[in-house]
Design an enzyme around this catalytic site. Sequence first.
Site, PDB file in Angstrom:
ATOM      1  N   ASN A   1       0.859  -1.193   0.000  1.00 35.14           N
ATOM      2  CA  ASN A   1       0.000   0.000   0.000  1.00 35.14           C
ATOM      3  C   ASN A   1       0.895   1.243   0.000  1.00 35.14           C
ATOM      4  O   ASN A   1       1.699   1.433   0.914  1.00 35.14           O
ATOM      5  CB  ASN A   1      -0.900  -0.024   1.249  1.00 35.14           C
ATOM      6  CG  ASN A   1      -1.823   1.170   1.298  1.00 35.14           C
ATOM      7  OD1 ASN A   1      -1.394   2.301   1.099  1.00 35.14           O
ATOM      8  ND2 ASN A   1      -3.092   0.936   1.581  1.00 35.14           N
TER       9      ASN A   1
ATOM     10  N   HIS B   1       0.934   6.286   1.755  1.00 32.58           N
ATOM     11  CA  HIS B   1       1.748   7.221   2.544  1.00 32.58           C
ATOM     12  C   HIS B   1       2.723   8.018   1.677  1.00 32.58           C
ATOM     13  O   HIS B   1       3.142   9.113   2.053  1.00 32.58           O
ATOM     14  CB  HIS B   1       2.545   6.469   3.609  1.00 32.58           C
ATOM     15  CG  HIS B   1       1.736   6.110   4.826  1.00 32.58           C
ATOM     16  ND1 HIS B   1       0.402   6.381   4.958  1.00 32.58           N
ATOM     17  CD2 HIS B   1       2.111   5.494   5.980  1.00 32.58           C
ATOM     18  CE1 HIS B   1      -0.022   5.946   6.129  1.00 32.58           C
ATOM     19  NE2 HIS B   1       0.993   5.398   6.771  1.00 32.58           N
TER      20      HIS B   1
ATOM     21  N   HIS C   1      -5.615   3.621  -1.924  1.00 30.64           N
ATOM     22  CA  HIS C   1      -6.956   3.953  -1.439  1.00 30.64           C
ATOM     23  C   HIS C   1      -7.305   5.343  -1.961  1.00 30.64           C
ATOM     24  O   HIS C   1      -6.697   6.332  -1.545  1.00 30.64           O
ATOM     25  CB  HIS C   1      -6.949   3.932   0.092  1.00 30.64           C
ATOM     26  CG  HIS C   1      -8.296   4.163   0.711  1.00 30.64           C
ATOM     27  ND1 HIS C   1      -8.508   4.064   2.066  1.00 30.64           N
ATOM     28  CD2 HIS C   1      -9.488   4.498   0.188  1.00 30.64           C
ATOM     29  CE1 HIS C   1      -9.777   4.324   2.338  1.00 30.64           C
ATOM     30  NE2 HIS C   1     -10.398   4.599   1.206  1.00 30.64           N
TER      31      HIS C   1
ATOM     32  N   ARG D   1      -9.549   8.064  -1.580  1.00 28.35           N
ATOM     33  CA  ARG D   1     -10.554   8.496  -0.600  1.00 28.35           C
ATOM     34  C   ARG D   1     -11.417   9.597  -1.179  1.00 28.35           C
ATOM     35  O   ARG D   1     -10.977  10.377  -2.024  1.00 28.35           O
ATOM     36  CB  ARG D   1      -9.864   8.995   0.679  1.00 28.35           C
ATOM     37  CG  ARG D   1      -9.119   7.918   1.434  1.00 28.35           C
ATOM     38  CD  ARG D   1      -8.600   8.459   2.756  1.00 28.35           C
ATOM     39  NE  ARG D   1      -9.654   8.573   3.719  1.00 28.35           N
ATOM     40  CZ  ARG D   1      -9.863   7.722   4.731  1.00 28.35           C
ATOM     41  NH1 ARG D   1      -9.040   6.709   4.916  1.00 28.35           N
ATOM     42  NH2 ARG D   1     -10.862   7.899   5.554  1.00 28.35           N
TER      43      ARG D   1
ATOM     44  N   ARG E   1      -7.298  12.882   0.220  1.00 28.82           N
ATOM     45  CA  ARG E   1      -6.260  13.423   1.109  1.00 28.82           C
ATOM     46  C   ARG E   1      -4.863  12.920   0.735  1.00 28.82           C
ATOM     47  O   ARG E   1      -3.873  13.554   1.059  1.00 28.82           O
ATOM     48  CB  ARG E   1      -6.562  13.083   2.571  1.00 28.82           C
ATOM     49  CG  ARG E   1      -6.436  11.626   2.901  1.00 28.82           C
ATOM     50  CD  ARG E   1      -6.526  11.406   4.395  1.00 28.82           C
ATOM     51  NE  ARG E   1      -7.868  11.598   4.896  1.00 28.82           N
ATOM     52  CZ  ARG E   1      -8.326  10.980   5.992  1.00 28.82           C
ATOM     53  NH1 ARG E   1      -7.532  10.181   6.688  1.00 28.82           N
ATOM     54  NH2 ARG E   1      -9.560  11.161   6.393  1.00 28.82           N
TER      55      ARG E   1
ATOM     56  N   GLU F   1      -8.549   0.366  -3.311  1.00 25.98           N
ATOM     57  CA  GLU F   1      -9.402   0.437  -2.109  1.00 25.98           C
ATOM     58  C   GLU F   1     -10.305   1.634  -2.247  1.00 25.98           C
ATOM     59  O   GLU F   1      -9.840   2.722  -2.617  1.00 25.98           O
ATOM     60  CB  GLU F   1      -8.522   0.693  -0.885  1.00 25.98           C
ATOM     61  CG  GLU F   1      -8.153  -0.499  -0.102  1.00 25.98           C
ATOM     62  CD  GLU F   1      -7.331  -0.055   1.104  1.00 25.98           C
ATOM     63  OE1 GLU F   1      -7.670   0.937   1.770  1.00 25.98           O
ATOM     64  OE2 GLU F   1      -6.324  -0.714   1.352  1.00 25.98           O
TER      65      GLU F   1
ATOM     66  N   THR G   1      -8.409   3.764   7.987  1.00 27.90           N
ATOM     67  CA  THR G   1      -9.612   2.940   8.053  1.00 27.90           C
ATOM     68  C   THR G   1      -9.696   2.307   9.440  1.00 27.90           C
ATOM     69  O   THR G   1      -8.763   1.649   9.880  1.00 27.90           O
ATOM     70  CB  THR G   1      -9.550   1.830   6.977  1.00 27.90           C
ATOM     71  OG1 THR G   1      -9.088   2.424   5.768  1.00 27.90           O
ATOM     72  CG2 THR G   1     -10.894   1.193   6.765  1.00 27.90           C
TER      73      THR G   1
ATOM     74  N   GLU H   1     -11.180  -9.297   2.749  1.00 28.56           N
ATOM     75  CA  GLU H   1      -9.902  -8.955   3.370  1.00 28.56           C
ATOM     76  C   GLU H   1     -10.164  -8.885   4.862  1.00 28.56           C
ATOM     77  O   GLU H   1     -10.933  -8.020   5.324  1.00 28.56           O
ATOM     78  CB  GLU H   1      -9.353  -7.620   2.858  1.00 28.56           C
ATOM     79  CG  GLU H   1      -8.045  -7.258   3.574  1.00 28.56           C
ATOM     80  CD  GLU H   1      -7.348  -6.031   3.013  1.00 28.56           C
ATOM     81  OE1 GLU H   1      -7.440  -5.780   1.801  1.00 28.56           O
ATOM     82  OE2 GLU H   1      -6.699  -5.335   3.812  1.00 28.56           O
TER      83      GLU H   1
ATOM     84  N   HIS I   1      -3.904  -4.611   7.670  1.00 23.49           N
ATOM     85  CA  HIS I   1      -4.052  -3.463   8.559  1.00 23.49           C
ATOM     86  C   HIS I   1      -3.249  -3.648   9.837  1.00 23.49           C
ATOM     87  O   HIS I   1      -3.468  -4.592  10.580  1.00 23.49           O
ATOM     88  CB  HIS I   1      -5.504  -3.139   8.917  1.00 23.49           C
ATOM     89  CG  HIS I   1      -5.710  -1.663   9.096  1.00 23.49           C
ATOM     90  ND1 HIS I   1      -5.286  -0.995  10.205  1.00 23.49           N
ATOM     91  CD2 HIS I   1      -6.224  -0.731   8.273  1.00 23.49           C
ATOM     92  CE1 HIS I   1      -5.544   0.291  10.057  1.00 23.49           C
ATOM     93  NE2 HIS I   1      -6.116   0.484   8.898  1.00 23.49           N
TER      94      HIS I   1
HETATM   95  N1  PXP Z   1      -6.014  -2.962   4.163  1.00 25.55           N
HETATM   96  C1  PXP Z   1      -6.899  -1.941   4.220  1.00 25.55           C
HETATM   97  C2  PXP Z   1      -8.313  -2.216   3.828  1.00 25.55           C
HETATM   98  C3  PXP Z   1      -6.505  -0.654   4.604  1.00 25.55           C
HETATM   99  O1  PXP Z   1      -7.402   0.352   4.654  1.00 25.55           O
HETATM  100  C4  PXP Z   1      -5.145  -0.435   4.917  1.00 25.55           C
HETATM  101  C5  PXP Z   1      -4.684   0.944   5.299  1.00 25.55           C
HETATM  102  O2  PXP Z   1      -4.837   1.834   4.242  1.00 25.55           O
HETATM  103  C6  PXP Z   1      -4.256  -1.515   4.839  1.00 25.55           C
HETATM  104  C7  PXP Z   1      -4.726  -2.768   4.485  1.00 25.55           C
HETATM  105  C8  PXP Z   1      -2.805  -1.361   5.165  1.00 25.55           C
HETATM  106  O3  PXP Z   1      -2.693  -1.057   6.513  1.00 25.55           O
HETATM  107  P1  PXP Z   1      -1.284  -0.596   7.098  1.00 25.55           P
HETATM  108  O4  PXP Z   1      -0.955   0.709   6.438  1.00 25.55           O
HETATM  109  O5  PXP Z   1      -1.530  -0.482   8.558  1.00 25.55           O
HETATM  110  O6  PXP Z   1      -0.300  -1.662   6.734  1.00 25.55           O
END
Ligand code: PXP
Length: 243
Positions: free
Chosen positions: A10, A13, A46, A48, A52, A73, A104, A154, A194
């Site tokens: 992901n 960031h 993601h 959004r 953001r 996402e 999330t 997921e 997550h």
């Molecule tokens: N899965 C989902 C559905 C998420 O919303 C996120 C965070 O954007 C992640 C996985 C990844 O989470 P993390 O950044 O804590 O690894």
Amino acid sequence: MNNKITLGVNIDHVATIRQARRTVEPDPVAAAVLAELGGADGITVHLREDRRHIQDRDVRILRQTVRTHLNLEMAPTSEMIAIALEIKPDYVTLVPEKREEVTTEGGIDIAKNLDRFSSVVDQLQNGGIPVSWFIDADPHQIQAAHETGAKFIELHTGKYADAPDEKTRHDELKILENGCKQALDLGLRINAGHGLTYWNVYPVACLAGIEELNIGHTIISRAVLVGLEKAVKEMKLAFLGKL
Ligand code: PXP
């Protein structure tokens, strides 16, 4: 450990840092290339509602450049459904979204919205995009995810990751394990994610049935630190006109 488990990186960031200055760097598109060079099996972003971090432009370009698979996402809204149907990511993960949240916060409540969410799955899957529901490992939600016709779930690993002590962590792992068993029996394919880190990922990676882990924060955090020394050295070279 399940040797076939895949890693979806992901890169939200990276876009968060760029948006802090509304500039063009760092570009999540470049980050996706590097993540793939490092062995990422998929790229997750993601988009959004408040834009953001990830922007529409990022998703459009990533669709052209990602060589592995692109997981979009998004919240199950008509705006996002239209974007997904146009851009056609390899799969979509549907998540709950609140404007005020930092990230999330929990799984989506499918059981409460079964009719509406079944129609969302129909629209996306009829458009050729497999759907994954981001849910807690709760038997009612897993059953409801199955009833919507989605291909994937997921499992939300946040409670496991945030467990305050070993016993709670063990109990949360057991809940995830039971969730995997139920989902497999229903014919659902399983991803998870997550809050996973370099230190807590292994027991989750060992759970039977999980195909892909989606991980962001810990990887980007490490990237900032392992890359900082080189970045400072390169700025000193730039001072000398030698970069
Ligand atoms: N899965 C989902 C559905 C998420 O919303 C996120 C965070 O954007 C992640 C996985 C990844 O989470 P993390 O950044 O804590 O690894």
